[in-house]
Design an enzyme around this catalytic site. Structure first.
Site, PDB file in Angstrom:
ATOM      1  N   LYS A  14       0.835  -1.215   0.000  1.00 19.72           N
ATOM      2  CA  LYS A  14       0.000   0.000   0.000  1.00 19.72           C
ATOM      3  C   LYS A  14       0.867   1.262   0.000  1.00 19.72           C
ATOM      4  O   LYS A  14       0.632   2.184  -0.769  1.00 19.72           O
ATOM      5  CB  LYS A  14      -0.911  -0.043   1.239  1.00 19.72           C
ATOM      6  CG  LYS A  14      -1.859   1.122   1.375  1.00 19.72           C
ATOM      7  CD  LYS A  14      -3.122   0.738   2.122  1.00 19.72           C
ATOM      8  CE  LYS A  14      -2.905   0.545   3.610  1.00 19.72           C
ATOM      9  NZ  LYS A  14      -2.726   1.814   4.353  1.00 19.72           N
ATOM     10  N   SER A  15       1.863   1.293   0.869  1.00 17.51           N
ATOM     11  CA  SER A  15       2.706   2.495   0.974  1.00 17.51           C
ATOM     12  C   SER A  15       3.413   2.778  -0.351  1.00 17.51           C
ATOM     13  O   SER A  15       3.501   3.929  -0.796  1.00 17.51           O
ATOM     14  CB  SER A  15       3.764   2.289   2.060  1.00 17.51           C
ATOM     15  OG  SER A  15       3.158   2.179   3.317  1.00 17.51           O
TER      16      SER A  15
ATOM     17  N   ARG B 233       2.894   5.996  -3.224  1.00 18.07           N
ATOM     18  CA  ARG B 233       4.053   6.810  -3.634  1.00 18.07           C
ATOM     19  C   ARG B 233       4.297   6.715  -5.134  1.00 18.07           C
ATOM     20  O   ARG B 233       4.693   7.692  -5.773  1.00 18.07           O
ATOM     21  CB  ARG B 233       5.289   6.362  -2.845  1.00 18.07           C
ATOM     22  CG  ARG B 233       5.236   6.843  -1.375  1.00 18.07           C
ATOM     23  CD  ARG B 233       6.107   6.000  -0.479  1.00 18.07           C
ATOM     24  NE  ARG B 233       6.240   6.512   0.878  1.00 18.07           N
ATOM     25  CZ  ARG B 233       5.341   6.325   1.867  1.00 18.07           C
ATOM     26  NH1 ARG B 233       4.226   5.646   1.640  1.00 18.07           N
ATOM     27  NH2 ARG B 233       5.561   6.820   3.070  1.00 18.07           N
TER      28      ARG B 233
ATOM     29  N   ARG C 181      -8.712  12.156  12.428  1.00 14.65           N
ATOM     30  CA  ARG C 181      -7.283  11.863  12.660  1.00 14.65           C
ATOM     31  C   ARG C 181      -6.444  13.148  12.674  1.00 14.65           C
ATOM     32  O   ARG C 181      -6.775  14.131  12.010  1.00 14.65           O
ATOM     33  CB  ARG C 181      -6.785  10.859  11.606  1.00 14.65           C
ATOM     34  CG  ARG C 181      -7.502   9.516  11.804  1.00 14.65           C
ATOM     35  CD  ARG C 181      -7.008   8.454  10.895  1.00 14.65           C
ATOM     36  NE  ARG C 181      -5.629   8.100  11.158  1.00 14.65           N
ATOM     37  CZ  ARG C 181      -4.914   7.289  10.383  1.00 14.65           C
ATOM     38  NH1 ARG C 181      -5.459   6.778   9.294  1.00 14.65           N
ATOM     39  NH2 ARG C 181      -3.677   7.000  10.686  1.00 14.65           N
TER      40      ARG C 181
ATOM     41  N   SER D 285       7.273   9.114  12.234  1.00 19.31           N
ATOM     42  CA  SER D 285       6.189   8.945  11.263  1.00 19.31           C
ATOM     43  C   SER D 285       6.711   9.082   9.842  1.00 19.31           C
ATOM     44  O   SER D 285       7.213  10.128   9.443  1.00 19.31           O
ATOM     45  CB  SER D 285       5.094   9.991  11.501  1.00 19.31           C
ATOM     46  OG  SER D 285       4.243  10.056  10.374  1.00 19.31           O
TER      47      SER D 285
ATOM     48  N   GLN E 262       4.806   9.119   7.334  1.00 18.09           N
ATOM     49  CA  GLN E 262       3.893  10.007   6.604  1.00 18.09           C
ATOM     50  C   GLN E 262       4.342  11.456   6.752  1.00 18.09           C
ATOM     51  O   GLN E 262       4.327  12.221   5.792  1.00 18.09           O
ATOM     52  CB  GLN E 262       2.466   9.823   7.127  1.00 18.09           C
ATOM     53  CG  GLN E 262       1.909   8.440   6.808  1.00 18.09           C
ATOM     54  CD  GLN E 262       0.527   8.216   7.361  1.00 18.09           C
ATOM     55  OE1 GLN E 262      -0.027   9.066   8.048  1.00 18.09           O
ATOM     56  NE2 GLN E 262      -0.039   7.060   7.071  1.00 18.09           N
TER      57      GLN E 262
ATOM     58  N   ASP F 148       2.213  -1.077  11.912  1.00 20.34           N
ATOM     59  CA  ASP F 148       0.882  -1.503  11.475  1.00 20.34           C
ATOM     60  C   ASP F 148       0.548  -2.936  11.887  1.00 20.34           C
ATOM     61  O   ASP F 148      -0.570  -3.408  11.647  1.00 20.34           O
ATOM     62  CB  ASP F 148       0.766  -1.386   9.950  1.00 20.34           C
ATOM     63  CG  ASP F 148       0.688   0.069   9.514  1.00 20.34           C
ATOM     64  OD1 ASP F 148       0.322   0.934  10.344  1.00 20.34           O
ATOM     65  OD2 ASP F 148       1.005   0.348   8.342  1.00 20.34           O
TER      66      ASP F 148
ATOM     67  N   LYS G 222      -4.567   5.632  14.856  1.00 22.05           N
ATOM     68  CA  LYS G 222      -4.626   4.976  13.539  1.00 22.05           C
ATOM     69  C   LYS G 222      -6.087   4.977  13.055  1.00 22.05           C
ATOM     70  O   LYS G 222      -6.891   5.767  13.530  1.00 22.05           O
ATOM     71  CB  LYS G 222      -4.038   3.565  13.641  1.00 22.05           C
ATOM     72  CG  LYS G 222      -2.533   3.561  13.949  1.00 22.05           C
ATOM     73  CD  LYS G 222      -1.733   4.133  12.799  1.00 22.05           C
ATOM     74  CE  LYS G 222      -0.251   4.164  13.089  1.00 22.05           C
ATOM     75  NZ  LYS G 222       0.492   4.910  12.064  1.00 22.05           N
TER      76      LYS G 222
ATOM     77  N   ARG H  72      -6.331   1.491  18.130  1.00 24.49           N
ATOM     78  CA  ARG H  72      -6.062   0.053  18.001  1.00 24.49           C
ATOM     79  C   ARG H  72      -5.737  -0.632  19.318  1.00 24.49           C
ATOM     80  O   ARG H  72      -5.921  -1.854  19.431  1.00 24.49           O
ATOM     81  CB  ARG H  72      -4.942  -0.189  16.970  1.00 24.49           C
ATOM     82  CG  ARG H  72      -5.431   0.088  15.561  1.00 24.49           C
ATOM     83  CD  ARG H  72      -4.401  -0.205  14.492  1.00 24.49           C
ATOM     84  NE  ARG H  72      -5.041  -0.110  13.181  1.00 24.49           N
ATOM     85  CZ  ARG H  72      -4.393   0.061  12.042  1.00 24.49           C
ATOM     86  NH1 ARG H  72      -3.067   0.166  12.033  1.00 24.49           N
ATOM     87  NH2 ARG H  72      -5.054   0.125  10.901  1.00 24.49           N
TER      88      ARG H  72
END
Ligand code: S3P
Length: 433
Positions: A21-22, A26, A122, A166, A168, A314, A341, A345
């Site tokens: 996914k990451s 990108r 978030r 992070s 992100q 994750d 998240k 979680r």
């Protein structure tokens, strides 16, 4: 939508999981601002990455789908994006919103970023703060989406010490840094996934990493390239868990990304006694991959090294299930980030495991999980894909049937999850109601 899972074992098999996914996010963003055509194979056609794909198209980028998981991005260069007519809807995806905030800060048009209910609650202050320090102008609802990014701001380079580990935030600053005058640096408190740095490097951008400092000169042009996306280790983690919890199963998961910034889950499970080996290690585009061979294992609880948290960020829902199935108790600490998240979680997994008869002591930034036997029951996933999939796998080794509620979000990251798990022998059904 919910899952009904009955007690079952998975059996020997060789499988592949959907693309990372990451890396898929990108590839879309960087491919769009590169010069020329980028072929992307093994793309994750899950809802999160499709939201990014739709957003890039809304900014005038031509993206052709050439196969079920193959796409071609017609990049238009650093200055080639156009103003979107409507707000960009990034659905459930924190990665899409935070990276896009960085990318859009450098454009000469205004834009708005919106998301679903989970994404709208978030924290975005973590990207707004450094991007504003670079000269970006970003409005929010008290630090949460929707975000309004006003364009035509001259960005200046930043030397930024990140308060949270992070990827992100790091990536958002680097993406804005592509448009800034001077050298932008990010210093991370702990190593985080480095897919942005690797992909920029593959596109001809000079990015320097020295210890925890990552630096890049602004204004460098990106060259298009071919990107082969490996299987997502975060998705493979559910298959790994199913094999570990079953009796006498041996499963090979082919061509999984094993970038060392991501392999904390393997290290933690191996320390608990899991039999996982990495075979046939190789590079796929700029990313390390391997075939993972996993055999059923009796696991032992212990203290999970907080130094591994950012490399397994994750996978804690999976690790909570492993801890519940292990002998003894397992202590997790330093995982406060899990509370922001797609759901909280720590709370979601504590509640889910308790509903399946497992004792859990919950703390602000961690939990102690007492190993035991899962009972049947009814559990909530709080609209969080990774909670839903972790509890579904736990349910396979329960003593009775388990209903896992609110599972539609599985489509954000792992399309085909139920079909793949069922093909391995997990007795799982999806119910639409
Ligand atoms: C991601 C970074 C991590 C991770 C997320 C994907 C990325 O988030 O949890 O699923 O692709 O950069 P944080 O940067 O918030 O830790």
């Amino acid at each position: 939508m919910h899952f009904t899972v009955n007690p079952s074992n998975v059996h020997d098999a060789a499988v592949a999981v959907p693309g990372d996914k990451s890396i898929s996010h990108r590839a879309l963003m960087l491919g769009s601002v590169a010069n020329g055509i980028s072929d992307i194979s093994g793309f994750l056609a899950g809802e999160d990455c499709l939201a990014t794909l739709t957003a890039m198209k809304a900014m005038g980028i031509r993206i052709d789908q050439t196969g079920p998981i193959d796409i071609v991005v017609h990049g238009r260069g650093l200055r080639g994006l156009g103003r979107p007519e409507n707000a960009l809807d990034l659905g459930n995806s924190g990665t899409a919103m935070r990276l896009m905030a960085g990318l859009l800060s450098g454009q000469d048009f205004d834009s708005q970023l919106v998301g679903d209910e989970s994404l709208s609650s978030r924290p975005m202050g973590r990207v707004i703060t450094p991007l504003s320090a670079m000269g970006a102008d970003i409005g929010s609802e008290g630090g949460q989406p929707p975000l309004t990014v006003r364009g035509s701001r001259a960005l200046t380079a930043l030397d930024y010490e990140m308060p949270v580990a992070s990827a992100q935030v790091k990536s958002a600053v680097l993406l804005a840094g592509m448009y800034a005058d001077g050298v932008t640096s990010v210093i991370e408190p702990a190593v985080t996934r480095d897919h942005t740095e690797r992909m920029l490097g593959a596109m001809g951008v000079e990015v320097r990493t020295s210890g925890h400092r990552i630096s890049m000169q602004g204004g460098q042009a990106l060259k298009s390239c071919s990107i082969r996306v490996p299987g997502d280790l975060s998705s493979a983690a559910f298959v790994i868990l199913a094999a570990l919890l079953s009796d006498n199963a041996e499963i090979v998961i082919e061509s999984v990304g094993v970038n060392p910034t991501r392999t904390g889950v393997i290290d933690i499970l191996q320390a608990m006694g899991a039999d996982i080996s990495l075979e046939n290690p190789r590079l796929l585009s700029q990313e390390p991959v391997a075939d993972l061979r996993v055999r059923s294992s009796a696991m032992q609880g212990g203290v999970v090294d907080p130094g591994l948290v950012s490399r397994a960020i994750d996978e804690f829902p999976v690790l909570f299930v492993a801890a519940a199935a292990a002998h003894g108790t397992t202590r997790f600490s330093g995982i406060g980030e899990l509370r922001v998240k797609e759901s909280d979680r720590i709370a979601a997994m504590s509640a889910g495991l308790r509903s399946l008869g497992i004792e859990v002591d919950e703390f602000d930034d961690g939990a102690v999980v007492h190993g035991g036997q899962f009972s049947g029951g009814d559990v909530e996933s709080f609209g969080d894909h990774r909670i839903a999939m972790s509890l579904a796998v736990a349910a396979g080794s329960a003593s009775g049937p388990v209903v896992v509620r609110d599972t539609a979000a599985v489509e954000t990251s792992f399309p085909g999850f139920t079909a793949l798990m069922a093909s391995l022998g997990l007795n799982i059904e999806t119910n639409k109601a």
